[in-house]
Design an enzyme around this catalytic site. Sequence first.
Site, short mmCIF file in Angstrom:
data_model
loop_
_atom_site.label_atom_id
_atom_site.label_comp_id
_atom_site.label_asym_id
_atom_site.label_seq_id
_atom_site.Cartn_x
_atom_site.Cartn_y
_atom_site.Cartn_z
CG PHE A 126 -1.81 1.25 1.26
CD1 PHE A 126 -3.17 1.04 0.36
CD2 PHE A 126 -1.51 2.49 1.79
CE1 PHE A 126 -3.45 2.76 0.01
CE2 PHE A 126 -2.06 3.72 1.65
CZ PHE A 126 -3.38 3.47 0.75
CG ASP A 136 5.87 4.08 1.31
OD1 ASP A 136 5.91 4.38 2.57
OD2 ASP A 136 4.78 4.00 0.99
CE LYS A 162 -0.36 7.14 5.88
NZ LYS A 162 -1.31 7.94 5.91
#
Length: 404
Positions: free
Chosen positions: A145, A230, A259
């Site tokens: 994801f 990531d 984030k």
Amino acid sequence: MVDDKLRTPGAVRDAERWTAHNYHPLPVVISSAEGAWLTDVDGRRYLDCLAGYSALNFGHRHPQLIAAAHAQLDRLTLTSRAFIHDQFADFCRELAELCGKDLVLPMNTGAEAVETGIKVARKWGYQVKGVAAGQANIVVAEGNFHGRTTTIVSFSTDEDARADFGPYTPGFTVVPYGDLDALTAAINENTVAVLLEPIQGEQGVVVPPEGYLPGVRQVCTERNVLFIADEIQSGLGRTGATFACDHEGVVPDMYLLGKALGGGIVPVSAVAANADVLGVLKPGQHGSTFGGNPLACAVAIEVVRLLATGEFQRRSAELGERLRAGLEGLLGKGLVGVRVRGLWAGLDIDPALMSGREACERLAARGVLAKDTHGSTIRLAPPLVITEEEIDLAVAQLAEVLAG
């Protein structure tokens, strides 16, 4: 007193009426928050065990971050990258130093950071590695994801994210996550990068086998391929280290961050790499109106400084062990699988007992907010400011839910 029309049922109905249904949120309407706690429009309090998918690593309204935001709001909020503002260099330098890299390219969202990494890797492949024009390929993992742009969903194996959004972008090879032999076999003369999550968050906090990440690092070095990590969810203290890669002593060629970098206040993302990689970009070839804006940089500078002390990494590691012990005590009592790294956990509920969604609804009724994924799995990712007592509370409420 809260007006009746703003109370939970009405607000939920209004949200469903006026919003595209690309999310299926729990019927909780939050109006305020502090630390690890949320309060809804009816005054009910909830322990936040999701932390905005790790965007709130430092909790809600951390005083140091709020102060930085307030101070910057009174001075300057946006210039665009057409000019340089007085927060920009400090942010880029301090984040580069935290990452051990030469350069930083600021953006806004995690998906933008991933898209940036893809573009940089392809350009590096053509200009540095010498891949033939239009032939660059990136190896990715099943269960990944990385976001939901059209390019990113092109290499997703989640049909909910991918189906009906074609035609799909070529240039990606998908291999099983954790299978070093398959990854190695997929690399050829046109491979410019391997793009991986060191821990797959959306998949259910899936930790790869020991030795996998060092093996990826080694094969990328040997085959002249960039290793892109990531760390948008896994990075910045979540797993008990600054980066999840740190647990196995691995340093990728490129970090993708987001984030938590915005402190739960503003969207901030970044790509960090050395000059021989990020240096392939020239003016006009990539950009963002809001990327690296003054408000974002002012908040993110304070985030980096919080991480530079090591306090939050230590809290995550120490409290994560308490969380692990509590959750593993529920194996065979409704849980059939537990994966924990720092303050990040994936829990597999016996599907004969209930779905992950039902478990999250029952937890919410007991004042704990979590998120389901992939059927009977739920994720826990509380803010790193959570206390021992609050961890025990979350585990106790989960035990009650599983006991029926």
